[in-house]
Write an enzyme that holds these catalytic residues in place. Structure first.
Site, PDB file in Angstrom:
ATOM      1  N   CYS A  79      30.411 -27.411  42.905  1.00  0.00           N
ATOM      2  CA  CYS A  79      30.214 -26.207  42.099  1.00  0.00           C
ATOM      3  C   CYS A  79      29.172 -26.459  41.025  1.00  0.00           C
ATOM      4  CB  CYS A  79      31.506 -25.781  41.409  1.00  0.00           C
ATOM      5  SG  CYS A  79      32.843 -25.283  42.491  1.00  0.00           S
ATOM      6  N   ASP A  80      28.498 -25.388  40.620  1.00  0.00           N
ATOM      7  CA  ASP A  80      27.609 -25.492  39.475  1.00  0.00           C
ATOM      8  C   ASP A  80      27.510 -24.126  38.810  1.00  0.00           C
ATOM      9  OD1 ASP A  80      25.601 -27.575  38.251  1.00  0.00           O
ATOM     10  OD2 ASP A  80      24.626 -25.625  38.145  1.00  0.00           O
ATOM     11  N   SER A  81      27.458 -24.134  37.480  1.00  0.00           N
ATOM     12  CA  SER A  81      27.364 -22.888  36.720  1.00  0.00           C
ATOM     13  C   SER A  81      26.092 -22.879  35.880  1.00  0.00           C
ATOM     14  CB  SER A  81      28.579 -22.721  35.807  1.00  0.00           C
ATOM     15  OG  SER A  81      29.775 -22.639  36.548  1.00  0.00           O
TER      16      SER A  81
END
Length: 208
Positions: A79-81
């Site tokens: 995941c990455d935000s």
């Protein structure tokens, strides 16, 4: 039960998974995010999520078995935000001064938080990728409030310089979209991604 690997050091993401009934092992990918570039926040988040998941899977397969972790097939989630604000891509701030400047620019305005998810089934190599966007409307904290918030250190290690599930939540007036996405991982989206891999989310629930 399938082994679930979270390719992230984020305690917030691991907590979200635990609240959803999933006990995750954490393996940090080691991907150097600073060298990755993209034209917009959503694209950047997507690239990084994919790199993280694939890097961890590659590390697991280095011993010769591309599928097994602790004797069972693994599911790997990267995941990455990234925050998109006024046409800019905002990852983690470079310094307290950077975080302060961001907050002074963002207060009273809105931004879009993109969280990208890349889920890979180690048993088949099949990957499912989804990026979810949530619009965040910020309050108007005073200069003193911003200084106090930055001094806590909370905004220095997170995308966009805030966390909604921490002290920064006081400075968010409302959201449009999935709130878990802003914390770092969209649980409703994960359920649908697992279904595409023929893995019901309920099959990953840990028993007390």
């Amino acid at each position: 039960m399938r082994t679930f690997i979270l390719a992230s050091a984020s305690p917030a993401r691991r907590k979200l998974l635990a609240q959803a009934g999933i006990t995750a092992q954490t393996i940090v990918s080691g991907v150097d995010e600073s060298v990755v570039q993209a034209g917009d926040a959503g694209s950047l988040a997507g690239i990084l999520a994919g790199l993280k998941a694939r890097a961890v899977l590659a590390g697991l397969s280095a011993g010769g078995d591309t599928r097994a972790v602790d004797g069972v097939d693994a599911l790997v989630l990267g995941c990455d935000s990234v925050l998109g604000f006024a046409g800019e891509i905002l990852g983690k701030p470079e310094s307290p001064d950077d975080a302060t400047a961001r907050w002074k620019a963002m207060r009273g305005r809105s931004a879009v938080l993109y969280t990208a998810h890349c889920l890979i089934d180690g048993a088949t190599g099949e990957a499912v990728e989804e990026t979810v966007a949530t619009t965040i409307h910020f309050a108007e904290p005073s200069d003193a409030e911003i200084a106090a918030y930055v001094a806590t250190g909370e905004p220095l290690d997170v995308a966009g310089s805030f966390t909604i599930d921490g002290l920064g939540g006081a400075f968010v007036t409302r959201l449009e979209g999935d709130h878990t996405n802003v914390i770092g991982l969209s649980i409703p989206t994960l359920r649908l991604m697992l279904a595409r891999l023929n893995v019901p989310l309920v099959s990953l629930w840990s028993t007390p």
